[in-house]
Motif scaffolding. Structure first.
Motif, PDB file in Angstrom:
ATOM      1  N   GLN A 420       0.944  -1.140   0.043  1.00 43.90           N
ATOM      2  CA  GLN A 420      -0.040   0.090  -0.073  1.00 43.90           C
ATOM      3  C   GLN A 420       0.596   1.144   0.054  1.00 43.90           C
ATOM      4  OE1 GLN A 420      -3.288  -0.145  -0.447  1.00 43.90           O
ATOM      5  NE2 GLN A 420      -3.354   2.254  -0.479  1.00 43.90           N
ATOM      6  N   VAL A 421       1.938   1.347   0.856  1.00 44.38           N
ATOM      7  CA  VAL A 421       2.700   2.382   0.867  1.00 44.38           C
ATOM      8  C   VAL A 421       3.529   2.673  -0.562  1.00 44.38           C
ATOM      9  CG1 VAL A 421       4.868   3.273   1.761  1.00 44.38           C
ATOM     10  CG2 VAL A 421       3.241   2.009   3.355  1.00 44.38           C
ATOM     11  N   LEU A 422       3.916   1.552  -1.049  1.00 44.84           N
ATOM     12  CA  LEU A 422       4.526   1.571  -2.439  1.00 44.84           C
ATOM     13  C   LEU A 422       3.592   2.145  -3.483  1.00 44.84           C
ATOM     14  CD1 LEU A 422       6.982   0.498  -4.033  1.00 44.84           C
ATOM     15  CD2 LEU A 422       5.852  -1.466  -4.588  1.00 44.84           C
ATOM     16  N   LEU A 423       2.425   1.622  -3.626  1.00 43.84           N
ATOM     17  CA  LEU A 423       1.365   2.443  -4.303  1.00 43.84           C
ATOM     18  C   LEU A 423       1.081   3.989  -4.198  1.00 43.84           C
ATOM     19  CD1 LEU A 423      -1.104  -0.743  -4.559  1.00 43.84           C
ATOM     20  CD2 LEU A 423       0.241   0.241  -6.630  1.00 43.84           C
ATOM     21  N   GLU A 424       0.973   4.360  -2.911  1.00 43.37           N
ATOM     22  CA  GLU A 424       0.735   5.587  -2.848  1.00 43.37           C
ATOM     23  C   GLU A 424       2.009   6.476  -2.882  1.00 43.37           C
ATOM     24  OE1 GLU A 424      -0.237   5.548   1.641  1.00 43.37           O
ATOM     25  OE2 GLU A 424      -2.126   4.643   1.074  1.00 43.37           O
ATOM     26  N   ARG A 425       3.114   6.011  -2.613  1.00 44.89           N
ATOM     27  CA  ARG A 425       4.243   6.712  -3.207  1.00 44.89           C
ATOM     28  C   ARG A 425       4.416   6.964  -4.588  1.00 44.89           C
ATOM     29  NH1 ARG A 425       8.606   7.381   0.573  1.00 44.89           N
ATOM     30  NH2 ARG A 425      10.161   7.108  -1.318  1.00 44.89           N
ATOM     31  N   ALA A 426       4.245   5.965  -5.230  1.00 40.16           N
ATOM     32  CA  ALA A 426       4.165   6.009  -6.764  1.00 40.16           C
ATOM     33  C   ALA A 426       3.247   7.204  -7.434  1.00 40.16           C
ATOM     34  CB  ALA A 426       4.069   4.665  -7.501  1.00 40.16           C
ATOM     35  N   ASP A 427       2.027   6.839  -6.798  1.00 41.41           N
ATOM     36  CA  ASP A 427       0.904   7.870  -7.104  1.00 41.41           C
ATOM     37  C   ASP A 427       1.323   9.309  -6.987  1.00 41.41           C
ATOM     38  OD1 ASP A 427      -1.781   8.279  -7.992  1.00 41.41           O
ATOM     39  OD2 ASP A 427      -2.215   8.915  -6.095  1.00 41.41           O
ATOM     40  N   SER A 428       1.823   9.470  -5.500  1.00 38.79           N
ATOM     41  CA  SER A 428       2.240  10.925  -5.277  1.00 38.79           C
ATOM     42  C   SER A 428       3.379  11.576  -6.042  1.00 38.79           C
ATOM     43  CB  SER A 428       2.638  10.871  -3.462  1.00 38.79           C
ATOM     44  OG  SER A 428       3.048  12.221  -3.364  1.00 38.79           O
ATOM     45  N   LEU A 429       4.286  10.584  -6.349  1.00 32.94           N
ATOM     46  CA  LEU A 429       5.492  11.168  -7.074  1.00 32.94           C
ATOM     47  C   LEU A 429       5.015  11.296  -8.645  1.00 32.94           C
ATOM     48  CD1 LEU A 429       8.349   8.583  -5.692  1.00 32.94           C
ATOM     49  CD2 LEU A 429       8.050  11.280  -5.413  1.00 32.94           C
ATOM     50  N   LEU A 430       3.941  10.449  -9.073  1.00 34.23           N
ATOM     51  CA  LEU A 430       3.682  10.889 -10.302  1.00 34.23           C
ATOM     52  C   LEU A 430       2.911  12.289 -10.451  1.00 34.23           C
ATOM     53  CD1 LEU A 430       2.433  10.258 -13.222  1.00 34.23           C
ATOM     54  CD2 LEU A 430       0.267   9.237 -12.042  1.00 34.23           C
ATOM     55  N   TYR A 431       2.038  12.498  -9.422  1.00 28.38           N
ATOM     56  CA  TYR A 431       1.723  14.015  -9.780  1.00 28.38           C
ATOM     57  C   TYR A 431       2.213  15.310  -9.313  1.00 28.38           C
ATOM     58  CZ  TYR A 431      -2.909  11.708 -11.081  1.00 28.38           C
ATOM     59  OH  TYR A 431      -3.802  10.820 -11.742  1.00 28.38           O
ATOM     60  N   GLU A 432       3.363  14.786  -8.512  1.00 24.36           N
ATOM     61  CA  GLU A 432       4.524  15.697  -8.511  1.00 24.36           C
ATOM     62  C   GLU A 432       5.306  16.107  -9.728  1.00 24.36           C
ATOM     63  OE1 GLU A 432       7.296  14.778  -5.419  1.00 24.36           O
ATOM     64  OE2 GLU A 432       5.608  14.839  -3.734  1.00 24.36           O
ATOM     65  N   THR A 433       5.315  14.832 -10.429  1.00 29.78           N
ATOM     66  CA  THR A 433       6.280  15.052 -11.655  1.00 29.78           C
ATOM     67  C   THR A 433       5.208  15.799 -12.785  1.00 29.78           C
ATOM     68  OG1 THR A 433       7.405  13.025 -11.313  1.00 29.78           O
ATOM     69  CG2 THR A 433       7.051  13.783 -13.551  1.00 29.78           C
ATOM     70  N   LYS A 434       3.908  15.529 -12.828  1.00 31.68           N
ATOM     71  CA  LYS A 434       3.111  16.027 -13.799  1.00 31.68           C
ATOM     72  C   LYS A 434       2.794  17.571 -13.427  1.00 31.68           C
ATOM     73  CE  LYS A 434      -1.087  14.363 -16.063  1.00 31.68           C
ATOM     74  NZ  LYS A 434      -0.396  13.771 -16.959  1.00 31.68           N
ATOM     75  N   ALA A 435       2.862  17.918 -12.141  1.00 34.41           N
ATOM     76  CA  ALA A 435       2.718  19.321 -11.818  1.00 34.41           C
ATOM     77  C   ALA A 435       3.917  19.973 -12.057  1.00 34.41           C
ATOM     78  CB  ALA A 435       2.297  19.300 -10.419  1.00 34.41           C
ATOM     79  N   ALA A 436       5.273  19.475 -11.924  1.00 32.90           N
ATOM     80  CA  ALA A 436       6.269  20.092 -12.253  1.00 32.90           C
ATOM     81  C   ALA A 436       6.375  20.255 -13.904  1.00 32.90           C
ATOM     82  CB  ALA A 436       7.683  19.218 -11.965  1.00 32.90           C
ATOM     83  N   ARG A 437       6.015  19.320 -14.953  1.00 38.96           N
ATOM     84  CA  ARG A 437       6.200  19.438 -16.363  1.00 38.96           C
ATOM     85  C   ARG A 437       4.995  20.574 -16.768  1.00 38.96           C
ATOM     86  NH1 ARG A 437       6.169  13.757 -19.149  1.00 38.96           N
ATOM     87  NH2 ARG A 437       6.315  15.067 -21.075  1.00 38.96           N
ATOM     88  N   LYS A 438       3.858  20.689 -15.868  1.00 40.81           N
ATOM     89  CA  LYS A 438       3.060  21.872 -16.287  1.00 40.81           C
ATOM     90  C   LYS A 438       3.668  23.294 -15.966  1.00 40.81           C
ATOM     91  CE  LYS A 438      -1.146  19.287 -15.597  1.00 40.81           C
ATOM     92  NZ  LYS A 438      -2.846  19.073 -14.804  1.00 40.81           N
ATOM     93  N   ARG A 439       4.270  23.282 -15.155  1.00 40.71           N
ATOM     94  CA  ARG A 439       5.083  24.587 -14.749  1.00 40.71           C
ATOM     95  C   ARG A 439       6.341  25.079 -15.675  1.00 40.71           C
ATOM     96  NH1 ARG A 439       4.783  22.558  -9.272  1.00 40.71           N
ATOM     97  NH2 ARG A 439       6.936  21.925  -9.314  1.00 40.71           N
TER      98      ARG A 439
END
Length: 442
Positions: A420-439
């Protein structure tokens, strides 16, 4: 001359027959009167030749044979009766009016007689001996009848076992093969002559679908046996494997002591194939053919245990397509489906054979890979991004769509091997990456 008494009961096969042989007709009549209370069919002849002729066609319970007769005496008749397979075991009692000396008695016993009755006949002695011989005959007939029935039932059982499609194996109390039916021989690849005496595990080895030997006792309680059977694979003598269902039970004597066992098993290949197909459909995304979320989670759980045991790390790459919503909005959902299927093909072709790719949901994809350090996972993420970025022909007036992918990478070791922690961390890092690319300005 033949005289038959009690002919009205002659048709009763089970009724014993007694043959009286005496050359004097009056003696035959007297013997009939003495034996009138005996429940047997009485047949009487006045010569040895007639006695031998009857002995060819009838099974007698007892033969009362006069010693002193013309043409052929009792000793000769007895010798011939012993040579006849039909009468060889029939008790012969000599009737004699002479004082039988030791030599004559020995000659009589050597010719086949088992007893003597002197003349004049003592009624009590005669009836007592006749009753004993009839009782012995009836016991023998009952035993023969019982053995015949056992043989008949065995033949029926043998024919049944030989004709059924299920395999049947019998073992002794040491767990060694004692018998196999033809279906068992065909399925295991063992000939019964070679299998007899071998331990059951050698002839009937069960393994899991993954090839791990099943060491559970075959003769556990039925509930346990059924559970094991649903996942059991039989490894054949030639090395092949196929799914089987089986049941096993101990065979016990009247005191409850086990003296062997019986295993009945059935080829469950078709059912197993259908089960795999159902599992495959339940764990597969129908649009892309990749694993769906349920199938991915199942393999993730298995890999988490396996990777930790092998002292290597596991990377989860969680990706979300960029600009996919624009494809749907501008060209419709059919075009969006074309893009998703093409992305699935590109991701599958990009990863290694041992890596796992899944469509998580919508335009989200996931990749699992065993790796020694995060840098290998980062290299894979760059290759995935490059392969996704190429134009995609959406089949609409030569139009092409271009999408990208944002990926978050989570390592199992950093997540303390918690799914569960592995999935949550991957999901969180994905959206951090996506937000960074939008900037980042385009």
């Amino acid at each position: 001359m033949i005289t038959s008494f009690g002919s009205e009961l002659a048709e009763q096969i089970a009724r014993p027959k007694i043959l009286i042989v005496d050359d004097i007709h009056a003696n035959l009549i007297a013997m009939r009167k003495l034996l009138r209370g005996i429940d047997a069919e009485i047949m009487a002849v006045d010569s040895g030749n007639e006695a031998l002729s009857l002995a060819l066609d009838h099974q007698f319970a007892l033969i009362l044979l006069d010693v002193q007769m013309p043409d052929m005496d009792g000793f000769e008749v007895a010798t011939f009766l012993r040579d006849n397979p039909v009468s060889a075991e029939t008790p012969i009692v000599f009737l004699t009016a002479s004082n039988t000396d030791e030599f004559s008695q020995l000659k009589g016993y050597m010719s086949g007689a088992i007893d003597y009755v002197g003349k004049p006949i003592n009624e009590r002695i005669l009836l007592s001996k006749v009753a004993i011989f009839l009782e012995l005959y009836q016991h023998k007939q009952r035993l023969v009848s019982a053995l015949t029935e056992v043989h008949r039932q065995r033949q029926i059982l043998q024919a049944t076992f030989d004709s059924v499609a299920d395999g049947v194996i019998a073992t002794d109390n040491a767990g060694r093969v004692a018998w196999m039916n033809p279906s068992a021989q065909r399925m295991t690849g063992w000939d019964v002559a070679e299998a007899i005496g071998k331990v059951l595990d050698e002839v009937f080895p069960l393994v899991t679908a993954g090839g791990t030997p099943l060491n559970d006792a075959l003769f556990d309680e039925p509930s346990k046996a059924s559970d094991a059977a649903s996942q059991a694979m039989l490894r054949t003598r030639s090395g092949g494997r196929f799914a089987v269902t089986r049941s096993a039970s101990m065979v016990r004597d009247t005191a409850g002591k086990a003296f062997g066992g019986v295993i009945v098993f059935h080829d469950a290949s078709d059912a197993y194939a259908r089960q795999l197909a159902l599992i495959g459909r339940a764990e597969t995304d129908p649009l892309t053919g990749l694993l769906n979320r349920a199938g991915f989670n199942k393999r993730l759980q298995a890999l988490l245990h396996g990777a930790r045991d092998r002292n290597t790390d596991l990377a989860l790459l969680f990706g979300d397509l960029d600009r996919f919503k624009q494809v749907n909005d501008l060209h419709g959902h059919a075009a969006g489906d074309v893009v998703l299927k093409e992305i699935a093909v590109r991701l599958s072709n990009c990863v290694r054979d041992e890596d796992i790719v899944a469509r998580w949901a919508g335009d989200e994809f996931a990749v699992l890979m065993l790796c020694e350090n995060p840098s290998i996972a980062q290299q894979m993420a760059r290759r995935l991004a490059e392969t996704v970025a190429g134009p995609i022909d959406i089949g609409k007036n030569d139009l092409r769509a271009t999408v990208g992918i944002s990926i978050g990478i989570s390592m199992a070791s950093a997540a303390d091997w918690n799914q569960q922690v592995l999935l949550e961390r991957a999901d969180s890092l994905l959206y951090e990456t996506k937000a960074a690319r939008k900037r980042v300005p385009t």
